[in-house]
Motif scaffolding. Structure first.
Motif, mmCIF file in Angstrom:
data_model
loop_
_atom_site.group_PDB
_atom_site.id
_atom_site.type_symbol
_atom_site.label_atom_id
_atom_site.label_comp_id
_atom_site.label_asym_id
_atom_site.label_seq_id
_atom_site.Cartn_x
_atom_site.Cartn_y
_atom_site.Cartn_z
ATOM 1 N N ASP A 97 0.848 -1.203 0.000
ATOM 2 C CA ASP A 97 0.000 0.000 0.000
ATOM 3 C C ASP A 97 0.877 1.245 0.000
ATOM 4 O OD1 ASP A 97 -2.743 -1.222 0.350
ATOM 5 O OD2 ASP A 97 -1.717 -2.062 2.090
ATOM 6 N N ARG A 98 1.322 1.637 -1.196
ATOM 7 C CA ARG A 98 2.190 2.805 -1.313
ATOM 8 C C ARG A 98 2.211 3.258 -2.759
ATOM 9 N NH1 ARG A 98 5.386 0.667 -5.292
ATOM 10 N NH2 ARG A 98 6.276 -1.340 -4.756
ATOM 11 N N THR A 99 2.811 4.381 -2.993
ATOM 12 C CA THR A 99 2.991 4.878 -4.349
ATOM 13 C C THR A 99 4.420 4.582 -4.787
ATOM 14 O OG1 THR A 99 3.606 7.051 -3.492
ATOM 15 C CG2 THR A 99 1.291 6.702 -4.057
ATOM 16 N N GLU A 100 4.658 4.613 -6.077
ATOM 17 C CA GLU A 100 6.015 4.397 -6.572
ATOM 18 C C GLU A 100 6.941 5.476 -6.003
ATOM 19 O OE1 GLU A 100 7.353 1.945 -8.403
ATOM 20 O OE2 GLU A 100 5.418 0.923 -8.246
ATOM 21 N N GLY A 101 8.132 5.040 -5.604
ATOM 22 C CA GLY A 101 9.078 5.964 -5.000
ATOM 23 C C GLY A 101 8.927 6.103 -3.500
ATOM 24 N N ARG A 102 7.973 5.376 -2.925
ATOM 25 C CA ARG A 102 7.765 5.422 -1.475
ATOM 26 C C ARG A 102 7.630 3.995 -0.925
ATOM 27 N NH1 ARG A 102 9.396 9.656 -2.464
ATOM 28 N NH2 ARG A 102 8.660 11.730 -1.804
ATOM 29 N N THR A 103 8.505 3.109 -1.376
ATOM 30 C CA THR A 103 8.483 1.740 -0.860
ATOM 31 C C THR A 103 8.889 1.732 0.614
ATOM 32 O OG1 THR A 103 10.777 1.374 -1.553
ATOM 33 C CG2 THR A 103 9.044 0.758 -3.112
ATOM 34 N N GLY A 104 8.432 0.698 1.323
ATOM 35 C CA GLY A 104 8.801 0.538 2.733
ATOM 36 C C GLY A 104 8.020 1.399 3.691
ATOM 37 N N PHE A 105 6.963 2.065 3.214
ATOM 38 C CA PHE A 105 6.253 3.017 4.064
ATOM 39 C C PHE A 105 5.545 2.347 5.235
ATOM 40 C CE2 PHE A 105 4.849 7.531 3.857
ATOM 41 C CZ PHE A 105 6.038 8.029 3.351
ATOM 42 N N ALA A 106 4.956 1.183 5.017
ATOM 43 C CA ALA A 106 4.208 0.535 6.100
ATOM 44 C C ALA A 106 5.134 0.170 7.254
ATOM 45 C CB ALA A 106 3.495 -0.712 5.583
ATOM 46 N N HIS A 107 6.293 -0.397 6.924
ATOM 47 C CA HIS A 107 7.249 -0.776 7.970
ATOM 48 C C HIS A 107 7.817 0.464 8.662
ATOM 49 C CE1 HIS A 107 11.363 -2.014 9.334
ATOM 50 N NE2 HIS A 107 10.611 -2.898 9.940
#
Length: 440
Positions: A59-69
């Motif tokens: 659940d994120r946009t491209e360029g914002r990986t790892g946001f949930a963690h």
């Protein structure tokens, strides 16, 4: 006659165990959309309070990986009424323990307290949902914490990149192609505005389930929940639409490098259906058949008898939209990686083309019965299962009924599902080698 009596007694005992293991629960919704599940067990004076949010790495946009963690870490920083850095101190000083974890599909927080501190646990989780302090200090602090975790657990850990390599090569478009922990450049790029928007979108009561399990009084607990969670505003409805992957129809080969290892590894990887699909349950049984224990097919053949592998395994990795399936081996005595692939494919082919024996089928059923009983053996495990079954599978009753799915799976169905998903032309061969990636 003695055998008959023994059989009857065993049947009665198993029936009693099945009844004793049934988990009773109460579930309902608050007006703001928060789903609540309560499980009362007064055998020990402990209680687990947990909240699972339907938000994960995908659940994120491209360029914002790892946001949930990253966000999971950030929400231990503090709240309007909990001073920065004091969260863990409050929990431990009141006889409790707590933790959180994030997958590609959900984020889970929990506290375990003596039951006389139930209200404290509810207050803390309501604070996390309603009053988190999200500021630049917290973002800067947790960016560094998560980056260090990434270095330790993935970048500098032997075979730590194998799972990210798996996702990268099984998915072209879906967010599962990227690691749950994210990329360094994306972690560096996260802004305070990004984080606040993420909180507003996903950390809302109608995107969560609250589970309280243990030594509680149901009616008193309901009142406390209403007091602490009832005033939290409902969020906007979340619409998810992820790219659909085209089927893999031709076998691919991928090569990855890891400077932290001296012995290579190789594997056959397959894309499989999401975990709510019945076929996903069958694939779990197939992986257990192939590699669970020293008497399993792959271990007995490649490790014990032929001395080709130091380690071998088959894993079904269940996820919400698509699963991943991996059969892997680490060579022994310089065994060629191609030989390992051939030997593994030979065993997978047998499952595709032959019925497993009745004896192996019964062993499988026994293992899954045992796993099912053990999963409900602790209050903490029950809380996690209740949250997962409701939020991700859409069926809380699976905590008592999931075993019936495994019981209903036949030998013929095992063969059929293997033939459907585990064919060579649907696989990716992954060669995971020591050293640095060669320069182009």
């Amino acid at each position: 006659m003695r055998i008959k009596i023994y059989t009857i007694a065993l049947g009665l005992l198993l029936s009693f165990i099945g009844q004793a293991q049934e988990v009773e629960y109460t579930e309902y919704d608050l007006d703001n959309g928060l789903h609540v599940i309560l499980h009362q067990d007064n055998t020990a004076p402990v209680v687990t309070t947990s909240v699972m949010y339907h938000v994960g790495g995908k659940d994120r946009t491209e360029g914002r990986t790892g946001f949930a963690h990253f966000f999971e870490h950030l929400l231990f920083e503090g709240t309007k009424n909990i001073e920065r850095g004091k969260w863990f101190e409050i929990v431990s000083s009141n006889g409790g323990q707590n933790n959180a974890n994030t997958s590609q599909d959900r984020t889970y927080y929990y506290e375990v307290f003596p039951s006389n501190n139930l209200e404290l646990g509810l207050w803390m989780e309501s604070e996390r949902m309603l009053h988190p302090v999200i500021d630049q200090t917290g973002v800067d602090t947790q960016q560094e914490v998560v980056k260090e975790e990434k270095r330790l657990r993935y970048d500098n850990s032997p075979y730590g990149q194998f799972l990210p390599v798996l996702g990268k090569n099984l998915f072209d478009k879906h967010p599962y192609k990227d690691p749950n922990i994210g990329y360094m450049k994306d972690l560096d790029a996260a802004t305070l505005e990004d984080v606040k928007a993420y909180n507003k979108k996903y950390y809302v009561p109608n995107n969560a389930v609250l589970v309280v399990a243990g030594d509680i009084d149901i009616e008193k607990t309901k009142k406390m929940i209403k007091d602490y969670f009832g005033p939290i505003p409902k969020g906007e409805d979340i619409v998810r639409k992820y790219p659909v992957e085209k089927p893999i129809t031709t076998q691919r080969t991928a090569t990855a490098y890891d400077p932290n290892i001296q012995i290579p590894a190789t594997g056959l990887a397959y894309r499989t259906p999401g975990f709510k699909q019945r076929d996903s349950y069958v694939l779990q049984m197939i992986s257990t058949y192939l590699s669970d224990g020293k008497s399993s097919k792959l271990y007995k053949k490649m490790v014990d008898e032929q001395k080709q592998a130091l380690q071998v395994g088959a894993f079904s990795i269940p996820q919400e939209d698509y699963g991943m399936y991996l059969v892997f081996a680490i060579p022994l005595n310089n065994t060629d990686l191609g030989t390992l692939i051939s030997e593994m494919e030979e065993e997978v082919a047998k499952v595709r083309t032959e019925l497993i024996s009745e004896r192996d089928y019964q062993k499988l059923q026994n293992k899954f019965e045992n796993n099912f009983v053990n999963s409900n053996s602790s209050v903490q495990g029950i809380a996690s299962s209740l949250a997962t079954n409701y939020l991700l599978y859409g069926d809380t009753s699976l905590i008592n009924e999931e075993i019936e799915i495994y019981r209903s799976i036949t030998r013929e169905e095992i063969k059929k599902v293997a033939e459907k998903y585990l064919k060579p032309n649907q696989s990716v061969i992954i060669n995971y080698l020591p050293g640095e990636k060669p320069a182009n």
